[in-house]
Design a protein around this motif. Sequence first.
Motif, PDB file in Angstrom:
ATOM      1  N   SER A  33      26.804 -10.407  26.522  1.00  0.00           N
ATOM      2  CA  SER A  33      26.765 -11.855  27.263  1.00  0.00           C
ATOM      3  C   SER A  33      26.174 -11.529  28.674  1.00  0.00           C
ATOM      4  CB  SER A  33      27.794 -12.389  27.186  1.00  0.00           C
ATOM      5  OG  SER A  33      28.908 -11.589  27.776  1.00  0.00           O
ATOM      6  N   ALA A  34      26.214 -10.366  29.294  1.00  0.00           N
ATOM      7  CA  ALA A  34      25.631  -9.968  30.667  1.00  0.00           C
ATOM      8  C   ALA A  34      24.721  -8.864  30.705  1.00  0.00           C
ATOM      9  CB  ALA A  34      26.804  -9.702  31.445  1.00  0.00           C
ATOM     10  N   PRO A  35      23.799  -9.129  31.716  1.00  0.00           N
ATOM     11  CA  PRO A  35      22.698  -7.802  31.766  1.00  0.00           C
ATOM     12  C   PRO A  35      23.117  -6.663  32.684  1.00  0.00           C
ATOM     13  CG  PRO A  35      22.463  -9.730  33.377  1.00  0.00           C
ATOM     14  CD  PRO A  35      23.628  -9.937  32.512  1.00  0.00           C
ATOM     15  N   TYR A  36      24.352  -6.339  32.437  1.00  0.00           N
ATOM     16  CA  TYR A  36      24.686  -4.934  33.038  1.00  0.00           C
ATOM     17  C   TYR A  36      23.977  -3.677  32.647  1.00  0.00           C
ATOM     18  CZ  TYR A  36      27.580  -3.056  29.148  1.00  0.00           C
ATOM     19  OH  TYR A  36      27.919  -2.633  27.923  1.00  0.00           O
ATOM     20  N   GLU A  37      24.108  -2.487  33.312  1.00  0.00           N
ATOM     21  CA  GLU A  37      23.329  -1.400  32.967  1.00  0.00           C
ATOM     22  C   GLU A  37      24.332  -0.679  31.898  1.00  0.00           C
ATOM     23  OE1 GLU A  37      21.534   2.522  34.811  1.00  0.00           O
ATOM     24  OE2 GLU A  37      22.038   1.082  36.083  1.00  0.00           O
ATOM     25  N   ARG A  38      24.164  -0.513  30.753  1.00  0.00           N
ATOM     26  CA  ARG A  38      25.039   0.114  29.720  1.00  0.00           C
ATOM     27  C   ARG A  38      25.047   1.640  30.256  1.00  0.00           C
ATOM     28  NH1 ARG A  38      22.157  -2.855  24.510  1.00  0.00           N
ATOM     29  NH2 ARG A  38      23.608  -5.020  24.594  1.00  0.00           N
ATOM     30  N   LEU A  39      26.469   1.882  29.807  1.00  0.00           N
ATOM     31  CA  LEU A  39      26.877   3.334  30.108  1.00  0.00           C
ATOM     32  C   LEU A  39      26.359   4.252  28.987  1.00  0.00           C
ATOM     33  CD1 LEU A  39      28.900   4.954  31.976  1.00  0.00           C
ATOM     34  CD2 LEU A  39      30.603   4.459  30.454  1.00  0.00           C
TER      35      LEU A  39
END
Length: 304
Positions: free
Chosen positions: A263-269
């Motif tokens: 749901s959010a465009p964060y940078e995946r770990l």
Amino acid sequence: MNEESKNPETVYIDEQPVRLDELLNEYERIKQQLGQEKKSDKKAIRRYKREEELKPYQAELIRLQQYLEKTRTRMIILFEGRDAAGKGGTIRRVTRYMNEKHYRVVALGKPTEEQKSQWFFQKYIAQFPRGGEIVLFDRSWYNRAIVEPIFGFCSQEEYDNFMTGCPGFEKDLVRQGTILVKLYFSVTKEEQARRFERRKTDALRQWKLSEIDVQAQDRWDDFSTQKYNMLKNTNTTHAPWTIIRSNDKHLARLNAMRVILNSAPYERLNHDIDFVPDPEIVISGSRELEVMEAQRLQRGKFDH
């Protein structure tokens, strides 16, 4: 030769006479105990493996938190669904390793007299997140869409006003930058009954059983009808519903995490884990409406 040595039901162990039936009973008792311990060990191992499977996603949720904090983005996650559908357990897994400073779980109780006199959404708005925070609602304003009308806790006018105003309220919420995730946990009637029965007999779970829970099975069709009406009126393009099939609690928790992370465009770990929700577990609100309409046409009632 004494009488004991003549008795075919007596055997000697270390020169001590032991009745054969007692020996067999003890053997069966030990066998049963070992079987129960083995079964318990298998359950513990399976539970451990399932919890371990969630950990990469829980690490991603921490990364998501960091993104929200950095960008000062607000997030609201609604956990709705039938009683015993697995909402609470999922919330606990979602928040288990999160930074406690940047999330809150909100479970509002019965409204006070003052709250009854307020605008309906006011008590919920008071709990909304600040920038960089996640608020998880364990039941939300959607109580008015399902529980309240079924049990007579609101008038028809109050219900109608909610159904009319809710889409606009959520549209404005999203328009102003809040990420809104609406999850509805869907369990079958048979599985709900099994979970209720466990609550009755398990001392550690009895506190979960409420008067409304007791009536949930008898009012199953009423809940289904209200769910259908809720989806039809509040499943919108700006605030869609996501249905989580939760007969399997582990899969429900895993896939709920995937939905939240997407749901959010964060940078995946970790790019190696699977972020794609299982289509057998995660159903769009639009698709659920289609399924329910087909059920009504074919059988005259809803299954979910």
